[in-house]
Design a protein around this motif. Sequence first.
Motif, PDB file in Angstrom:
ATOM      1  N   GLY A 203     -28.771 -41.516 -18.949  1.00 30.18           N
ATOM      2  CA  GLY A 203     -27.946 -42.305 -19.860  1.00 30.18           C
ATOM      3  C   GLY A 203     -26.939 -41.458 -20.620  1.00 30.18           C
ATOM      4  N   ALA A 204     -27.440 -40.419 -21.308  1.00 29.71           N
ATOM      5  CA  ALA A 204     -26.555 -39.554 -22.088  1.00 29.71           C
ATOM      6  C   ALA A 204     -25.654 -38.717 -21.188  1.00 29.71           C
ATOM      7  N   GLY A 205     -26.193 -38.255 -20.054  1.00 31.64           N
ATOM      8  CA  GLY A 205     -25.393 -37.447 -19.137  1.00 31.64           C
ATOM      9  C   GLY A 205     -24.234 -38.230 -18.550  1.00 31.64           C
ATOM     10  N   SER A 206     -24.482 -39.475 -18.162  1.00 24.99           N
ATOM     11  CA  SER A 206     -23.419 -40.313 -17.596  1.00 24.99           C
ATOM     12  C   SER A 206     -22.357 -40.628 -18.641  1.00 24.99           C
ATOM     13  N   GLY A 207     -22.795 -40.913 -19.863  1.00 23.97           N
ATOM     14  CA  GLY A 207     -21.839 -41.202 -20.939  1.00 23.97           C
ATOM     15  C   GLY A 207     -20.953 -40.010 -21.251  1.00 23.97           C
ATOM     16  N   ALA A 208     -21.568 -38.824 -21.345  1.00 21.41           N
ATOM     17  CA  ALA A 208     -20.794 -37.610 -21.629  1.00 21.41           C
ATOM     18  C   ALA A 208     -19.869 -37.264 -20.464  1.00 21.41           C
ATOM     19  N   LEU A 209     -20.314 -37.551 -19.237  1.00 22.52           N
ATOM     20  CA  LEU A 209     -19.481 -37.281 -18.060  1.00 22.52           C
ATOM     21  C   LEU A 209     -18.232 -38.158 -18.074  1.00 22.52           C
ATOM     22  N   LEU A 210     -18.398 -39.416 -18.485  1.00 24.04           N
ATOM     23  CA  LEU A 210     -17.250 -40.318 -18.599  1.00 24.04           C
ATOM     24  C   LEU A 210     -16.261 -39.810 -19.652  1.00 24.04           C
ATOM     25  N   ILE A 211     -16.795 -39.343 -20.780  1.00 26.33           N
ATOM     26  CA  ILE A 211     -15.937 -38.796 -21.837  1.00 26.33           C
ATOM     27  C   ILE A 211     -15.208 -37.551 -21.338  1.00 26.33           C
ATOM     28  N   ALA A 212     -15.910 -36.697 -20.588  1.00 32.10           N
ATOM     29  CA  ALA A 212     -15.283 -35.491 -20.028  1.00 32.10           C
ATOM     30  C   ALA A 212     -14.144 -35.864 -19.082  1.00 32.10           C
ATOM     31  N   PHE A 213     -14.366 -36.899 -18.267  1.00 31.17           N
ATOM     32  CA  PHE A 213     -13.332 -37.351 -17.330  1.00 31.17           C
ATOM     33  C   PHE A 213     -12.117 -37.890 -18.071  1.00 31.17           C
ATOM     34  N   LEU A 214     -12.356 -38.709 -19.103  1.00 30.09           N
ATOM     35  CA  LEU A 214     -11.254 -39.295 -19.878  1.00 30.09           C
ATOM     36  C   LEU A 214     -10.507 -38.232 -20.674  1.00 30.09           C
ATOM     37  N   ALA A 215     -11.215 -37.165 -21.066  1.00 25.98           N
ATOM     38  CA  ALA A 215     -10.591 -36.092 -21.848  1.00 25.98           C
ATOM     39  C   ALA A 215     -10.007 -35.000 -20.963  1.00 25.98           C
ATOM     40  N   SER A 216     -10.016 -35.240 -19.639  1.00 27.87           N
ATOM     41  CA  SER A 216      -9.484 -34.254 -18.672  1.00 27.87           C
ATOM     42  C   SER A 216     -10.187 -32.912 -18.803  1.00 27.87           C
ATOM     43  N   GLY A 217     -11.503 -32.985 -18.977  1.00 28.05           N
ATOM     44  CA  GLY A 217     -12.276 -31.753 -19.148  1.00 28.05           C
ATOM     45  C   GLY A 217     -13.228 -31.504 -18.005  1.00 28.05           C
ATOM     46  N   MET A 218     -12.816 -31.811 -16.768  1.00 28.35           N
ATOM     47  CA  MET A 218     -13.701 -31.685 -15.606  1.00 28.35           C
ATOM     48  C   MET A 218     -13.586 -30.342 -14.899  1.00 28.35           C
ATOM     49  N   GLN A 219     -12.740 -29.442 -15.409  1.00 26.80           N
ATOM     50  CA  GLN A 219     -12.533 -28.155 -14.740  1.00 26.80           C
ATOM     51  C   GLN A 219     -13.754 -27.254 -14.906  1.00 26.80           C
ATOM     52  N   THR A 220     -14.255 -26.739 -13.799  1.00 26.44           N
ATOM     53  CA  THR A 220     -15.382 -25.796 -13.815  1.00 26.44           C
ATOM     54  C   THR A 220     -15.509 -25.184 -12.426  1.00 26.44           C
ATOM     55  N   ASP A 221     -16.599 -24.472 -12.165  1.00 23.18           N
ATOM     56  CA  ASP A 221     -16.848 -23.943 -10.828  1.00 23.18           C
ATOM     57  C   ASP A 221     -18.289 -24.239 -10.439  1.00 23.18           C
ATOM     58  N   LEU A 222     -18.600 -24.105  -9.159  1.00 22.11           N
ATOM     59  CA  LEU A 222     -19.904 -24.510  -8.629  1.00 22.11           C
ATOM     60  C   LEU A 222     -21.053 -23.727  -9.267  1.00 22.11           C
ATOM     61  N   VAL A 223     -20.882 -22.440  -9.456  1.00 22.88           N
ATOM     62  CA  VAL A 223     -21.945 -21.617 -10.053  1.00 22.88           C
ATOM     63  C   VAL A 223     -22.265 -22.104 -11.466  1.00 22.88           C
ATOM     64  N   SER A 224     -21.224 -22.410 -12.244  1.00 24.27           N
ATOM     65  CA  SER A 224     -21.431 -22.895 -13.611  1.00 24.27           C
ATOM     66  C   SER A 224     -22.121 -24.252 -13.617  1.00 24.27           C
ATOM     67  N   VAL A 225     -21.773 -25.120 -12.668  1.00 22.34           N
ATOM     68  CA  VAL A 225     -22.404 -26.435 -12.574  1.00 22.34           C
ATOM     69  C   VAL A 225     -23.901 -26.290 -12.305  1.00 22.34           C
ATOM     70  N   ILE A 226     -24.242 -25.461 -11.310  1.00 23.73           N
ATOM     71  CA  ILE A 226     -25.657 -25.257 -10.975  1.00 23.73           C
ATOM     72  C   ILE A 226     -26.408 -24.636 -12.148  1.00 23.73           C
ATOM     73  N   ALA A 227     -25.803 -23.647 -12.793  1.00 22.94           N
ATOM     74  CA  ALA A 227     -26.448 -22.981 -13.933  1.00 22.94           C
ATOM     75  C   ALA A 227     -26.679 -23.961 -15.080  1.00 22.94           C
ATOM     76  N   ALA A 228     -25.702 -24.827 -15.344  1.00 18.56           N
ATOM     77  CA  ALA A 228     -25.827 -25.807 -16.428  1.00 18.56           C
ATOM     78  C   ALA A 228     -26.910 -26.842 -16.112  1.00 18.56           C
ATOM     79  N   LEU A 229     -27.000 -27.272 -14.860  1.00 15.84           N
ATOM     80  CA  LEU A 229     -28.030 -28.245 -14.465  1.00 15.84           C
ATOM     81  C   LEU A 229     -29.424 -27.644 -14.602  1.00 15.84           C
ATOM     82  N   VAL A 230     -29.576 -26.390 -14.172  1.00 18.78           N
ATOM     83  CA  VAL A 230     -30.880 -25.712 -14.297  1.00 18.78           C
ATOM     84  C   VAL A 230     -31.244 -25.513 -15.771  1.00 18.78           C
ATOM     85  N   LEU A 231     -30.262 -25.084 -16.569  1.00 12.47           N
ATOM     86  CA  LEU A 231     -30.491 -24.932 -18.008  1.00 12.47           C
ATOM     87  C   LEU A 231     -30.882 -26.260 -18.633  1.00 12.47           C
ATOM     88  N   GLY A 232     -30.204 -27.334 -18.217  1.00 14.92           N
ATOM     89  CA  GLY A 232     -30.516 -28.665 -18.741  1.00 14.92           C
ATOM     90  C   GLY A 232     -31.929 -29.095 -18.418  1.00 14.92           C
TER      91      GLY A 232
END
Length: 355
Positions: free
Chosen positions: A194-223
């Motif tokens: 619920g919270a992840g999807s909501g924040a993802l929508l906000i990130a998309f609307l704020a044009s804040g989707m820039q990242t790289d694959l390693v950071s995505v995997i690291a953030a998911l594991v940390l989460g």
Amino acid sequence: MHVSAGRLAIGFAILAALLYGISAPVSKILLETTSPELMAALLYLGAGIGMFAVNLATQRRSRERKEAPLSKKDLPFVIGMIVLDIAAPILLMLGLSLTTAANASLLNNFEIVTTALVALLLFREAIDRRLWIAILLIVAGSVLLTVDDLSSFSFSAGSILVILACVCWGVENNCTRMLSLKDPMQIVVVKGFGAGSGALLIAFLASGMQTDLVSVIAALVLGFFAYGLSIYLYVRAQRDLGAARTSAFYAVAPFIGAAISFAVFQTPLTPLFALAAGLMVLGAYFAAKGGHMHKHIHESVMHDHRHGHEDGHHTHVHEPPVFEEHTHEHTHERLEHDHPHGADMHHVHVHEEKK
């Protein structure tokens, strides 16, 4: 609260704090390649995906359901929990991008204050003298950490954003407390997606989707570890300790985060930071010394949650007898007794006078 259950709950709360303590310093590193909005989304999505997988594996091993599922009457608290969990990590990540990880870690103690005050004002949890002392000490420490320079008395924008995140989480902790008798695994999965999807929508609307694959995997594991497992253990602790006292034991987390931050980022230790840390250590100590004993009354109530029959509160009879923990709708008859207890969901009585 049964003594062994209480000790186990304290263990859950401290372990939850240890897991969450790694969040601020690691997130600070990942924010170099990931926007605050996307970082918040990935942390909660990691929690939801990870705990969903754990839940599937657990259900395959045991077909018998021992936890009570969320129901329609829980919906207002679920919605409140998700909305606040969208706002809080975004505010925290924004604050982390503007202040040091050590500063942000210690400021997380302010969550104790808002959790306790909301628990008192809205949910009538008892706050004893020690917890009031803890609140005052933590507020004083938070003010010191928020000030950039005592000579000019200017406030740090990053620290204020972290405090706002703590306010959101303080209210959210109390929403979660109202769900604490239900399946904690299900609560974490709902929180995560619920919270992840909501924040993802906000990130998309704020044009804040820039990242790289390693950071995505690291953030998911940390989460998964810092949010998923941590929240699961936190909810289990709330079941026996209540919102205010659980958040007090959770106060270990900021000091873990601060210690890691000093080691990783070589942050200089200023006299102001040392004074604030000292106040918060004292505050966390007084907050953790909660619990009390007096004669109290349990009014008759019917509800559904995981329970056993050795705690003195679940006296209904099964034919044939059931000795393991289980879940079903059951009735608590009116009961008056005297034993040490906290502010869990079975002890929501009002303290009209000092006992």
